[in-house]
Design an enzyme around this catalytic site. Structure first.
Site, PDB file in Angstrom:
ATOM      1  N   CYS A   1      -5.350  -3.232   2.559  1.00  0.00           N
ATOM      2  CA  CYS A   1      -5.138  -3.030   3.990  1.00  0.00           C
ATOM      3  C   CYS A   1      -6.399  -3.190   4.831  1.00  0.00           C
ATOM      4  CB  CYS A   1      -4.458  -1.682   4.224  1.00  0.00           C
ATOM      5  SG  CYS A   1      -3.622  -1.542   5.843  1.00  0.00           S
TER       6      CYS A   1
ATOM      7  N   LYS B   1      -9.449   1.873  -2.662  1.00  0.00           N
ATOM      8  CA  LYS B   1      -9.721   1.310  -1.342  1.00  0.00           C
ATOM      9  C   LYS B   1     -11.083   1.766  -0.820  1.00  0.00           C
ATOM     10  CE  LYS B   1      -7.504   1.202   3.261  1.00  0.00           C
ATOM     11  NZ  LYS B   1      -6.328   1.688   4.011  1.00  0.00           N
TER      12      LYS B   1
ATOM     13  N   GLU C   1       0.848  -1.196   0.000  1.00  0.00           N
ATOM     14  CA  GLU C   1       0.000   0.000   0.000  1.00  0.00           C
ATOM     15  C   GLU C   1       0.888   1.253   0.000  1.00  0.00           C
ATOM     16  OE1 GLU C   1      -3.771   1.781   2.579  1.00  0.00           O
ATOM     17  OE2 GLU C   1      -2.316   0.476   3.585  1.00  0.00           O
TER      18      GLU C   1
END
Length: 273
Positions: A156, A115, A40
């Protein structure tokens, strides 16, 4: 297929980070990896929104992405850019994008995922994160259907939301990527168990390259992982930058799902009143 996970300690200057990223990708390819993944925010780790605003570019203008596309084509590999912090290309959106990108061996971006779940938490010891203050959440799950397998893309904090992983698996994902910049306290407590649980629940390979070490204003956990569809850790990095390899046999996906066919066992139920 051999996968290579690049573990980074990215700083707050994309231009300074790029040579390290390129070097580790080259090392992964030299080690036989044909699918390589970075963590990330590979291009910049910074908690300063003004600093990011001064340096970040849109996807079309981003020098890091352009260099990674060129290198991918030169090496003839698949590259999962875990994510890049980018200026949003949505009109009127002042927040940044946290975008994961899949690049094919011709150097072309063939899938992109913003995300969805934002890390807004207050941790012990006074650590506070408000990711949604700087980054706009995505709205769409992404499954990339490629010649090397069907790849579900997450980033994540997404790994705490099992429904996303289940939806990707039910859509056909054989590999689910989970690039991360996990904090140290939550990493020690939850990193391994969450990734193993997501693999077990989905019967998929989980590929999770990570940031590591001390950055400006924060520290990340490292321990990049590959977990097989039975929930076994088959590769793990330590706490320093480098490359970790894992051999991926997608036949294990079909075998695991045949042994525990829970993806086919959903039932409707009533919520408690």
């Amino acid at each position: 297929m051999r996968a290579g996970l690049v573990q980074l300690n990215s700083g707050d200057d994309p231009a300074a980070n790029l040579p390290e990223i390129l070097g580790y990708i080259s090392a992964a390819a030299a080690g036989g990896a044909t699918f390589i993944a970075t963590p990330e925010v590979s291009n910049i780790v910074s908690s300063s929104r003004s600093h990011q605003r001064a340096l970040l570019k849109t996807e079309a203008q981003d020098e890091t992405l352009a260099a990674l596309c060129a290198q991918t084509a030169a090496l003839g590999i698949w590259l999962l850019v875990g994510s890049l912090a980018l200026l949003s290309d949505t009109p009127g959106e002042a927040r940044f994008a946290n975008r994961s990108l899949l690049i094919n061996p011709e150097g072309r971006v063939v899938a992109r995922y913003d995300k969805i779940h934002m890390f807004d938490v207050d941790l012990d010891g006074g650590e506070t994160y408000r990711e949604s203050a700087g980054f706009a959440p995505g709205r769409r799950a992404v499954l990339a259907k490629t010649e090397i397998g069907q790849i579900g893309m997450t980033v994540c904090y997404d790994m705490r939301f099992a429904s996303l992983y289940r939806a990707l698996a039910k859509a056909g994902a054989e590999i689910i990527t989970a690039p991360a910049a996990f904090t140290v306290p939550t990493g020690r407590a939850h990193w391994h168990v969450l990734l193993r649980a997501r693999a077990i629940e989905t019967g998929a390979f989980i590929i999770a390259p990570a940031q590591c070490g001390q950055h400006v204003g924060r520290k990340t956990y490292g321990h990049s992982l590959v977990v097989n569809p039975w929930g076994e850790v088959i590769a793990e990095a330590g706490e320093t930058p480098g490359v970790t390899f894992a051999d991926i046999d997608l036949n294990q996906v079909k075998a695991a799902r045949a042994r525990i066919p829970s993806l086919a066992h959903d039932r409707a139920f009533e919520l408690p009143g």
